[in-house]
Design a protein around this motif. Structure first.
Motif, PDB file in Angstrom:
ATOM      1  N   ASP A  17       0.811  -1.217   0.000  1.00 35.03           N
ATOM      2  CA  ASP A  17       0.000   0.000   0.000  1.00 35.03           C
ATOM      3  C   ASP A  17       0.847   1.270   0.000  1.00 35.03           C
ATOM      4  O   ASP A  17       0.514   2.254  -0.648  1.00 35.03           O
ATOM      5  CB  ASP A  17      -0.924   0.003   1.222  1.00 35.03           C
ATOM      6  N   SER A  18       1.975   1.248   0.709  1.00 41.32           N
ATOM      7  CA  SER A  18       2.769   2.468   0.851  1.00 41.32           C
ATOM      8  C   SER A  18       4.165   2.371   0.252  1.00 41.32           C
ATOM      9  O   SER A  18       4.964   3.300   0.396  1.00 41.32           O
ATOM     10  CB  SER A  18       2.894   2.843   2.335  1.00 41.32           C
ATOM     11  N   SER A  19       4.487   1.265  -0.427  1.00 45.24           N
ATOM     12  CA  SER A  19       5.821   1.130  -1.001  1.00 45.24           C
ATOM     13  C   SER A  19       5.774   0.252  -2.239  1.00 45.24           C
ATOM     14  O   SER A  19       4.864  -0.563  -2.424  1.00 45.24           O
ATOM     15  CB  SER A  19       6.793   0.531   0.019  1.00 45.24           C
ATOM     16  N   ALA A  20       6.766   0.431  -3.090  1.00 48.59           N
ATOM     17  CA  ALA A  20       6.875  -0.381  -4.296  1.00 48.59           C
ATOM     18  C   ALA A  20       8.324  -0.383  -4.754  1.00 48.59           C
ATOM     19  O   ALA A  20       9.072   0.575  -4.510  1.00 48.59           O
ATOM     20  CB  ALA A  20       5.976   0.168  -5.402  1.00 48.59           C
ATOM     21  N   THR A  21       8.730  -1.466  -5.394  1.00 46.15           N
ATOM     22  CA  THR A  21      10.031  -1.539  -6.026  1.00 46.15           C
ATOM     23  C   THR A  21       9.806  -1.855  -7.499  1.00 46.15           C
ATOM     24  O   THR A  21       9.122  -2.830  -7.823  1.00 46.15           O
ATOM     25  CB  THR A  21      10.922  -2.624  -5.397  1.00 46.15           C
ATOM     26  N   VAL A  22      10.342  -1.010  -8.362  1.00 47.71           N
ATOM     27  CA  VAL A  22      10.104  -1.147  -9.800  1.00 47.71           C
ATOM     28  C   VAL A  22      11.433  -1.120 -10.533  1.00 47.71           C
ATOM     29  O   VAL A  22      12.285  -0.275 -10.262  1.00 47.71           O
ATOM     30  CB  VAL A  22       9.208  -0.006 -10.332  1.00 47.71           C
ATOM     31  N   GLU A  23      11.599  -2.051 -11.462  1.00 47.71           N
ATOM     32  CA  GLU A  23      12.768  -2.058 -12.334  1.00 47.71           C
ATOM     33  C   GLU A  23      12.375  -1.451 -13.682  1.00 47.71           C
ATOM     34  O   GLU A  23      11.312  -1.767 -14.210  1.00 47.71           O
ATOM     35  CB  GLU A  23      13.287  -3.492 -12.540  1.00 47.71           C
ATOM     36  N   VAL A  24      13.222  -0.575 -14.205  1.00 50.72           N
ATOM     37  CA  VAL A  24      12.966   0.094 -15.481  1.00 50.72           C
ATOM     38  C   VAL A  24      14.113  -0.212 -16.429  1.00 50.72           C
ATOM     39  O   VAL A  24      15.258   0.155 -16.174  1.00 50.72           O
ATOM     40  CB  VAL A  24      12.829   1.622 -15.298  1.00 50.72           C
ATOM     41  N   TRP A  25      13.800  -0.876 -17.507  1.00 45.45           N
ATOM     42  CA  TRP A  25      14.792  -1.201 -18.537  1.00 45.45           C
ATOM     43  C   TRP A  25      14.901  -0.007 -19.472  1.00 45.45           C
ATOM     44  O   TRP A  25      13.888   0.453 -20.018  1.00 45.45           O
ATOM     45  CB  TRP A  25      14.345  -2.452 -19.288  1.00 45.45           C
ATOM     46  N   CYS A  26      16.092   0.519 -19.638  1.00 41.96           N
ATOM     47  CA  CYS A  26      16.278   1.776 -20.367  1.00 41.96           C
ATOM     48  C   CYS A  26      17.354   1.670 -21.444  1.00 41.96           C
ATOM     49  O   CYS A  26      18.266   0.852 -21.366  1.00 41.96           O
ATOM     50  CB  CYS A  26      16.703   2.891 -19.406  1.00 41.96           C
ATOM     51  N   THR A  27      17.233   2.528 -22.421  1.00 42.94           N
ATOM     52  CA  THR A  27      18.312   2.800 -23.352  1.00 42.94           C
ATOM     53  C   THR A  27      18.457   4.312 -23.428  1.00 42.94           C
ATOM     54  O   THR A  27      17.614   5.041 -22.905  1.00 42.94           O
ATOM     55  CB  THR A  27      18.048   2.200 -24.747  1.00 42.94           C
ATOM     56  N   GLY A  28      19.525   4.783 -24.050  1.00 44.61           N
ATOM     57  CA  GLY A  28      19.687   6.220 -24.126  1.00 44.61           C
ATOM     58  C   GLY A  28      20.939   6.620 -24.870  1.00 44.61           C
ATOM     59  O   GLY A  28      21.727   5.772 -25.305  1.00 44.61           O
ATOM     60  N   THR A  82      16.651   0.354 -10.794  1.00 40.09           N
ATOM     61  CA  THR A  82      15.745  -0.174  -9.777  1.00 40.09           C
ATOM     62  C   THR A  82      15.419   0.957  -8.810  1.00 40.09           C
ATOM     63  O   THR A  82      16.324   1.514  -8.177  1.00 40.09           O
ATOM     64  CB  THR A  82      16.383  -1.338  -9.012  1.00 40.09           C
ATOM     65  N   LEU A  83      14.144   1.293  -8.732  1.00 45.76           N
ATOM     66  CA  LEU A  83      13.716   2.397  -7.878  1.00 45.76           C
ATOM     67  C   LEU A  83      12.833   1.887  -6.746  1.00 45.76           C
ATOM     68  O   LEU A  83      11.869   1.148  -6.988  1.00 45.76           O
ATOM     69  CB  LEU A  83      12.943   3.450  -8.678  1.00 45.76           C
ATOM     70  N   LYS A  84      13.169   2.268  -5.523  1.00 42.22           N
ATOM     71  CA  LYS A  84      12.317   2.002  -4.377  1.00 42.22           C
ATOM     72  C   LYS A  84      11.461   3.245  -4.151  1.00 42.22           C
ATOM     73  O   LYS A  84      11.993   4.342  -3.942  1.00 42.22           O
ATOM     74  CB  LYS A  84      13.152   1.675  -3.134  1.00 42.22           C
ATOM     75  N   LEU A  85      10.165   3.069  -4.205  1.00 43.43           N
ATOM     76  CA  LEU A  85       9.230   4.175  -4.107  1.00 43.43           C
ATOM     77  C   LEU A  85       8.455   4.117  -2.791  1.00 43.43           C
ATOM     78  O   LEU A  85       8.223   3.039  -2.241  1.00 43.43           O
ATOM     79  CB  LEU A  85       8.246   4.138  -5.281  1.00 43.43           C
ATOM     80  N   GLN A  86       8.040   5.283  -2.330  1.00 46.24           N
ATOM     81  CA  GLN A  86       7.163   5.399  -1.171  1.00 46.24           C
ATOM     82  C   GLN A  86       5.955   6.242  -1.561  1.00 46.24           C
ATOM     83  O   GLN A  86       6.076   7.195  -2.336  1.00 46.24           O
ATOM     84  CB  GLN A  86       7.903   6.061   0.004  1.00 46.24           C
TER      85      GLN A  86
END
Length: 291
Positions: free
Chosen positions: A209-220, A241-245
């Motif tokens: 409910d109050s947190s999430a961990t998301v991986e984002v595959w990127c190019t640039g 990899t971002l830890k979100l609140q």
């Protein structure tokens, strides 16, 4: 957060063990493979270069990583239990899913140039992570005025003062001089500093409910475009990899890390010249990313 913090980021045993080594677009000439959860390993093939140019680029990278490691030193918050994709659901490990229409609007608006107002679900968390990845690897992070705005808009309130101070110390005038930028984070006359990231996909690895961990595959594309540049623009592939609140009715970053790849085989397509790259960066704007 730090290379050895509670989040487990940066415990890689390779060339770089910091979580912020994608910042500012000076990610050039990576030579090893990834082997850790939060490590950095950059191995996309590059065309052969003269040894002098290679040493110069490596020197710039070493300086960047040293500064980022300094900025990255500090505690990072922990995440919650896994969920099944709805607020309040816990105890299960979430996975990836193809992009599909859900009827939920994942982005409600913008706070300056940064997307905000993300939905309080997995879709919103993925959208937030994708947009924040673009911001955190932009050239603006090297500009003092924009950096302050980015830190205050992207990170949870409890990390703002700490990170703003550390970023400012890491990206000092002396450091910017060494990577070819002035104290405002601008390239020399006739040069264009490029740092443009494009998320390819996202994956939720933890959700509550109050947190999430998301991986984002990127190019640039990253580097300096211009005649005589010692840090030419090249492409790269990496995963953030971002830890979100969940804070103040929005997703905010508590900590993040990055690692190399997955990267495809490079083609033999002829590279564009510096003028074409600089023109493309000026003429083509970025996107707001959403699931």
């Amino acid at each position: 957060m730090s290379p050895g913090d509670d989040d487990g980021y940066g415990n890689d045993s390779g060339r770089s063990n910091d979580g912020y080594s994608t910042l500012g677009g000076t990610r050039q000439t990576r030579t090893r493979l990834p082997d850790g959860q939060g490590g950095d390993g950059y191995g996309p093939r590059r065309p052969a270069r003269k040894s002098r140019s290679l040493l110069t680029v490596l020197g710039v990278v070493v300086l960047l990583l040293a500064a980022i490691t300094f900025a990255n030193m500090g505690g990072g918050g922990g995440g919650g239990d896994g969920g099944d994709g709805t607020p309040g659901s816990e105890g299960k490990k979430a996975g990836s899913a193809p992009t599909a229409a859900t009827g939920t609007k994942p982005v409600a608006g913008k706070n300056g140039d940064i997307a905000s107002g993300f939905a309080h679900d997995q879709q919103g968390a993925q959208s937030a992570a994708a947009n924040y990845s673009v911001t955190l690897v932009s050239a603006d992070i090297l500009k003092p005025a924009q950096r302050t705005q980015i830190v205050r808009q992207v990170f949870v309130a409890g990390r703002v003062d700490e990170l703003e101070t550390k970023f400012n110390q890491a990206y000092s005038k002396d450091f910017l001089d060494k990577v070819g930028l002035d104290e405002s984070g601008k390239a020399a006359e006739g040069m264009t500093y490029v740092s443009r990231t494009a998320p390819v996909g996202t994956k939720v690895t933890q959700f509550a409910d109050s947190s999430a961990t998301v991986e984002v595959w990127c190019t640039g594309v990253f580097g300096t475009a211009g005649v005589g540049s010692t840090n030419p623009v090249s492409n790269d592939w990496f995963t953030m990899t971002l830890k979100l609140q969940w804070e103040s009715n929005d997703w905010k970053v508590d900590s993040f890390a990055q690692k190399d790849g997955p990267a495809p085989v490079n083609t033999d397509r002829t590279a564009s010249n510096a003028d074409e790259i600089a023109k493309a960066v000026e003429e083509y704007g970025g996107f707001t990313y959403a699931r």
